[in-house]
Design an enzyme around this catalytic site. Sequence first.
Site, PDB file in Angstrom:
ATOM      1  N   GLU A  10       0.992  -1.042   0.545  1.00 45.70           N
ATOM      2  CA  GLU A  10      -0.009  -0.333   0.071  1.00 45.70           C
ATOM      3  C   GLU A  10       0.623   0.981  -0.074  1.00 45.70           C
ATOM      4  OE1 GLU A  10      -4.108  -1.597   2.623  1.00 45.70           O
ATOM      5  OE2 GLU A  10      -2.657  -0.738   3.442  1.00 45.70           O
ATOM      6  N   CYS A  30     -10.778   0.521   7.544  1.00 51.64           N
ATOM      7  CA  CYS A  30     -10.196   1.522   7.890  1.00 51.64           C
ATOM      8  C   CYS A  30     -10.817   2.409   7.397  1.00 51.64           C
ATOM      9  CB  CYS A  30      -8.505   1.604   7.888  1.00 51.64           C
ATOM     10  SG  CYS A  30      -7.549   0.872   6.410  1.00 51.64           S
TER      11      CYS A  30
END
Length: 824
Positions: A335, A427
């Site tokens: 990421e 998230c």
Amino acid sequence: MLRFTWLFACLAIALSMIFSNPFTSAHSHEDGSDTAHDYPIQPVPFTQVKLTGGMWLDRLKTNHDVTVWYDLQKCEETKRIDNFAIAGGLKEGGFTGLRFNDSDVVKVLEGASYIIAQGPNPKLEAKLDEIIAKIAAAQEDDGYLYTPRTINDPNYKYAGMEARWSNLAVGHELYNVGHMYEAAVAHYQATGKRTFLDVAIKNADLVCKTFGAGEGQIIGVPGHQEIEIGLAKLYRVTGDEKYLKQAKFFTDMRGRADLREKLFGEYSQDHILVVNQDEAVGHAVRAAYLYSGMADIAALTGDKAYIDATQKIWENIVSKKMYLTGGIGSLHKGEAFGKNYELPNASAYNETCAAIAHCMFNHRMFMLHGDAKYIDVLERILYNGFISGVSLQGDEFFYANPLAWDGKRAFNIDNNTGRAPWFNCSCCPVNVVRYIPSVPGLVYAVRDDQVYVNLFTTNEAQMTVDDMPIAIVQKTDYPWDGKVKITIKPEQEKTFALMVRIPGWARNEPVPSDLYRFVNRDDSQWKLKINGKRVKDATLVDGYIKLDREWKSGDKLELELPMPVRLVKANEAVEADRGRIAVQRGPIVYCFEAVDNDGDVADLVLDDSANLKAKYHKDLLHGLTVITGKAKRAVRKDDGTVELKTAKVTAIPYYAWHHREPGPMQVWVASDISVAQLPAVPTIASKSKPSASHCWRSNTIDAINDQVEPFKSNDHEIARHTFWDHKGTDEWLQYDFAEPAEVSKVKLYWFDDTGRGSCRVPESWRLLYRDGKTWKPVVTKETFSVDVDRFNAVNFDAVTTDALRIEVKLQQDKSAGVLEWVVE
């Protein structure tokens, strides 16, 4: 009675300025103490900016009515909230979910607190009280709060289960409580209740006692930054300096190989001292949270080294590592940020959380320096890379936000091909719910006798300049129209400077760097009137018109920003965008969806001089401006050659894609016919049915005969087949032909993601053909090569068969994949 009402209103404004502004420190501590330093520019709190119309009011209402309740429901359904009840002995059971799920719950509480701060909401406040009681019960006697450890479920294994603080690199103990500090401060400021704040303070005191350079303390840092921001907020609300010192300690200790046994590396921005970092690297969310925390520390301490470091990092991002949408974090692996100019489109990660963190960083940079360029970037993220992450209905989400999609490939986590109602790692949905309510607080800011107008949206605001209450009313149809009307209402005549931002896009500057440029320069000038009289001598100061004058109640300012359709090209160093062009109008980046363009967009060719028109459609996707015009479509003729034919094209705002019929999408369409993608002439392979011994769930076996030629073996822009997560095994690929055919050659393009993953070219392979029911190896004198970045061809004695099979031996501890398999 009128006098009493005005005094009460002034008191309410003053209290709100203290208790709802996360950046205000002077006179805002519980003990009444002042702070020596803080941001020189202070935002006008979101509680003092009432949105009265426009796109953001719609989004705010959806967040209030749908998203916050939806997220709370999901946190209950997935037992995220139950984990606190079980840890607190209020309920029986084991731990459920991921080790960082505590943070999801408190992020929703933070967003809910912001909603409560905007107006009474007894139902929501009661819900928060119920959840906070469970969190308080889960806290251990010394302040420790981490439900996986407290529950101590023997069936749940997680990183750091050996002991407290034993795996800071990935343990998330400090990350979770960092978000809790932010939520607790927000709840206290919204309600005046200390229930949650006391839990946060008790935990923060333990953290301060545990970590430091003193005897018996741990010299360590969190692998996932966030606590630094939370500690700064605790410092502002309590005035206790140890929280600020702890935030700076965690940040100062990054890269300290001389004091720590092992560094976490670039992934966690823990490779060198933060003051020596000048390039954004590693996990994008961790990075932007770190940079935001560094900016807080810089403001609160006046540390020039921190200020200089954040500026260098910011410049690296906006000049080499930011997408046109404002998104950051180009790589799925980790990421993470890629290399400079590594900005692939179809495989772009652009996590929604990263967009939020990038907004936070840019807003802080503005408050440090007062330059409009930071708000230019902030606005770009808000209208494009951030708001795309949540559906218009408020109950579906993007985790990743690619800039191109083939209509088939899974690009979201959990193998989703579009917005999803929830994720195992959620998230992003819970981050959205806490950031949308903060948008009104980005509109205005104050420094001494200067009032900054940063964003344009219909609203009514209250603020104080040199102890003088001032109201500002703004009316506009921005971002669809560039006309903005602003009415100034000081309590009495007052001399101050009104700083009105002229966006970079209105000054022929899409971003404050050479990363992107407008192809069609527009020399239309923005226009400004005060009380109906044209202002001709206005000059720009750091991107703002500075209007320093005596203002009277009712003074009217009219700003007109021209909004032609603009064509954008990327810096030639951005390999993925060479020969491509994008469309922007005002702050909005557009995309082309197949549903509007005859079922495909990969074959569109948009000329640099394309004449495109804009029209607002009130009934489409909650109301938006659509771009239409004529372009070309690459068409393959019967003889295999390619020609261009005129085609009508339609583009919609990028944030609104994937709300109708799913299908291919592109932000960057071809401007050069050589990069347009169109169906190839059918071949034996393309008409065959492929199969495999194994295919990873996020990949597709159909990739091997889709006739899309790879650019390189590490090409993440196209669909691929891989044998992941099989390693060192024997695997096979097979084509079943529609009817027997004579074949004598195959070409394989191997997938190899060295540097990003664990797929490598195989150890060896061979080719077999089916003869009746028997598989036989082909006869050849050539080598079965395993080279990268090219087709590996093998000629063999011609055979007539109805099937071919490739047998592959994977390297030890490695997997492999195929991008394309051609048969001739």
